[in-house]
Scaffold this active site. Structure first.
Site, PDB file in Angstrom:
ATOM      1  CB  SER A  62       1.373  -0.903   9.480  1.00 16.52           C
ATOM      2  OG  SER A  62       1.768  -0.149   8.357  1.00 16.52           O
TER       3      SER A  62
ATOM      4  CE  LYS B  68      -6.575  -0.424   5.660  1.00 11.67           C
ATOM      5  NZ  LYS B  68      -6.484   0.343   6.888  1.00 11.67           N
TER       6      LYS B  68
ATOM      7  CD  GLN C 218      -1.438   9.435  13.214  1.00  7.05           C
ATOM      8  OE1 GLN C 218      -0.814  10.364  12.705  1.00  7.05           O
ATOM      9  NE2 GLN C 218      -1.938   8.452  12.476  1.00  7.05           N
TER      10      GLN C 218
ATOM     11  N   GLY D 200       0.842  -1.215   0.000  1.00  3.68           N
ATOM     12  CA  GLY D 200       0.000   0.000   0.000  1.00  3.68           C
ATOM     13  C   GLY D 200       0.866   1.250   0.000  1.00  3.68           C
ATOM     14  CG  HIS D 201       3.190   2.234   3.470  1.00  5.62           C
ATOM     15  ND1 HIS D 201       3.025   1.075   4.180  1.00  5.62           N
ATOM     16  CD2 HIS D 201       2.739   3.223   4.269  1.00  5.62           C
ATOM     17  CE1 HIS D 201       2.505   1.348   5.361  1.00  5.62           C
ATOM     18  NE2 HIS D 201       2.309   2.644   5.446  1.00  5.62           N
TER      19      HIS D 201
HETATM   20  P1  AMP Z   1       0.293   4.848   7.556  1.00  7.96           P
HETATM   21  O1  AMP Z   1       1.734   4.447   7.555  1.00  7.96           O
HETATM   22  O2  AMP Z   1      -0.625   3.805   8.073  1.00  7.96           O
HETATM   23  O3  AMP Z   1       0.078   6.220   8.164  1.00  7.96           O
HETATM   24  O4  AMP Z   1      -0.098   5.006   6.030  1.00  7.96           O
HETATM   25  C1  AMP Z   1       0.620   5.866   5.182  1.00  7.96           C
HETATM   26  C2  AMP Z   1      -0.170   6.067   3.926  1.00  7.96           C
HETATM   27  O5  AMP Z   1      -0.353   4.813   3.273  1.00  7.96           O
HETATM   28  C3  AMP Z   1      -1.575   6.643   4.194  1.00  7.96           C
HETATM   29  O6  AMP Z   1      -1.866   7.622   3.220  1.00  7.96           O
HETATM   30  C4  AMP Z   1      -2.450   5.422   4.026  1.00  7.96           C
HETATM   31  O7  AMP Z   1      -3.761   5.740   3.608  1.00  7.96           O
HETATM   32  C5  AMP Z   1      -1.709   4.660   2.952  1.00  7.96           C
HETATM   33  N1  AMP Z   1      -2.098   3.256   2.972  1.00  7.96           N
HETATM   34  C6  AMP Z   1      -2.133   2.421   4.043  1.00  7.96           C
HETATM   35  N2  AMP Z   1      -2.603   1.201   3.681  1.00  7.96           N
HETATM   36  C7  AMP Z   1      -2.878   1.266   2.360  1.00  7.96           C
HETATM   37  C8  AMP Z   1      -3.395   0.347   1.405  1.00  7.96           C
HETATM   38  N3  AMP Z   1      -3.727  -0.896   1.727  1.00  7.96           N
HETATM   39  N4  AMP Z   1      -3.550   0.769   0.129  1.00  7.96           N
HETATM   40  C9  AMP Z   1      -3.219   2.048  -0.221  1.00  7.96           C
HETATM   41  N5  AMP Z   1      -2.729   2.957   0.628  1.00  7.96           N
HETATM   42  C10 AMP Z   1      -2.555   2.586   1.902  1.00  7.96           C
END
Ligand code: AMP
Length: 288
Positions: free
Chosen positions: A194, A157, A69, A44-45
């Site tokens: 994650s 997501k 957060q 995703g990242h």
């Molecule tokens: P985080 O590290 O959880 O803050 O996520 C960082 C970025 O990755 C945020 O913009 C999330 O929306 C995006 N993200 C997390 N999981 C996914 C996924 N499965 N598909 C696409 N983007 C994602």
């Protein structure tokens, strides 16, 4: 501290270092892309980084587990932090700069400024995680001010999060654009997160009910169901049938306002948040 080269990614920890690197790129005429993350990277990242790599000349990724957060009883302490693996992933994707600040860099002692998008931050996720979006918008605006990107990339997501960030940018007249990238899923439908590493095999199987519930709602509406209350009831019933799932909310809402509309013809989003074991998961599906 000077910028450290790790497998060709420049890793910096201070605001001044970021500014220096980004200003050099900008003098070069580069278009600057920023991908804010909390690390523990998965596909995703990486999809966000690839989108940035395609459209920008200089790609910065921030890795910062943002304490503001997280609620007091949430998983801040045990949130995964596989920093070396994250750096390798960034290097492989051709990231130019990784910003990895410590908490005091982002929140100098005595910090008292917060940023909040009222209303939209109080519903759905905001209702179950009070203060969560205030923490998100505060850190994201700081990152935008530090990096000054032309474009920043977020995942669908976290549907409500990207809506709130878009609104913050619009209302604060930030000179940049926000790109939202589609949710990346496992082949069985589970949205990558994650937090999926917290799930054991049984919980992972149970967690599939979430995306199936969203998919079922989308199918009903695409097949012509116009009574959205009936769709919402079916979603709740589907989740209630699985006692291992502790539901926070599941609904179908207007894709812009997140209000529980009864109008089935505009863009809609089906959303869900629930705990499976000790792991809180969120997911959504957009119907355009
Ligand atoms: P985080 O590290 O959880 O803050 O996520 C960082 C970025 O990755 C945020 O913009 C999330 O929306 C995006 N993200 C997390 N999981 C996914 C996924 N499965 N598909 C696409 N983007 C994602």
């Amino acid at each position: 501290m000077s910028a450290a080269e790790v497998e060709q990614v420049t890793v910096v920890e201070t605001v001044e270092q970021v500014r220096r690197e980004v200003e050099a790129a900008r003098r070069n005429g580069d278009r600057i892309g920023l991908v804010p993350t909390m690390g523990a990277m998965h596909e995703g990242h990486l999809s966000l980084i690839r989108a940035a790599r395609q459209a920008c000349d200089f790609v910065a990724v921030s890795i910062f587990v943002n304490p503001t957060q997280f609620g007091p009883h949430e998983d801040l302490d045990r949130y995964p932090r596989p920093f070396e693996a994250d750096l390798r992933a960034c290097a492989e994707e051709g990231v130019d700069l990784v910003f990895h600040p410590c908490v005091e860099t982002i929140y100098p002692p005595g910090s008292s400024t917060i940023v909040e998008v009222e209303g939209l931050s109080q519903i759905l996720e905001g209702k179950y995680r009070p203060g969560h979006f205030r923490g998100v918008t505060t850190v994201v605006l700081k990152l935008f001010n530090i990096v000054a990107p032309d474009v920043a990339y977020f995942g669908r997501k976290d549907y409500q999060q990207q809506l709130i960030i878009r609104r913050m940018c619009r209302e604060l007249c930030l000179p940049m654009t926000i790109e939202t990238c589609p949710t990346v899923r496992e082949s069985d439908g589970l949205a990558l997160s994650s937090r999926n590493v917290y799930l054991n095999d049984e919980e992972r199987q149970t967690a599939l009910t979430l995306s199936r519930c969203l998919q079922h709602a989308c199918d009903l509406i695409r097949q012509g169901e116009t009574d959205l209350d009936r769709v919402r009831l079916q979603m709740r019933e589907q989740i209630a049938a699985v006692p291992e799932i502790d539901l926070d909310y599941t609904t179908v809402a207007d894709a812009e306002s997140l209000a529980e509309t009864n109008r089935a013809n505009g863009p809609l989003v089906a959303l869900i948040a629930a705990r499976v074991g000790n792991t809180r998961l969120i997911d959504n599906m957009l119907m355009e």
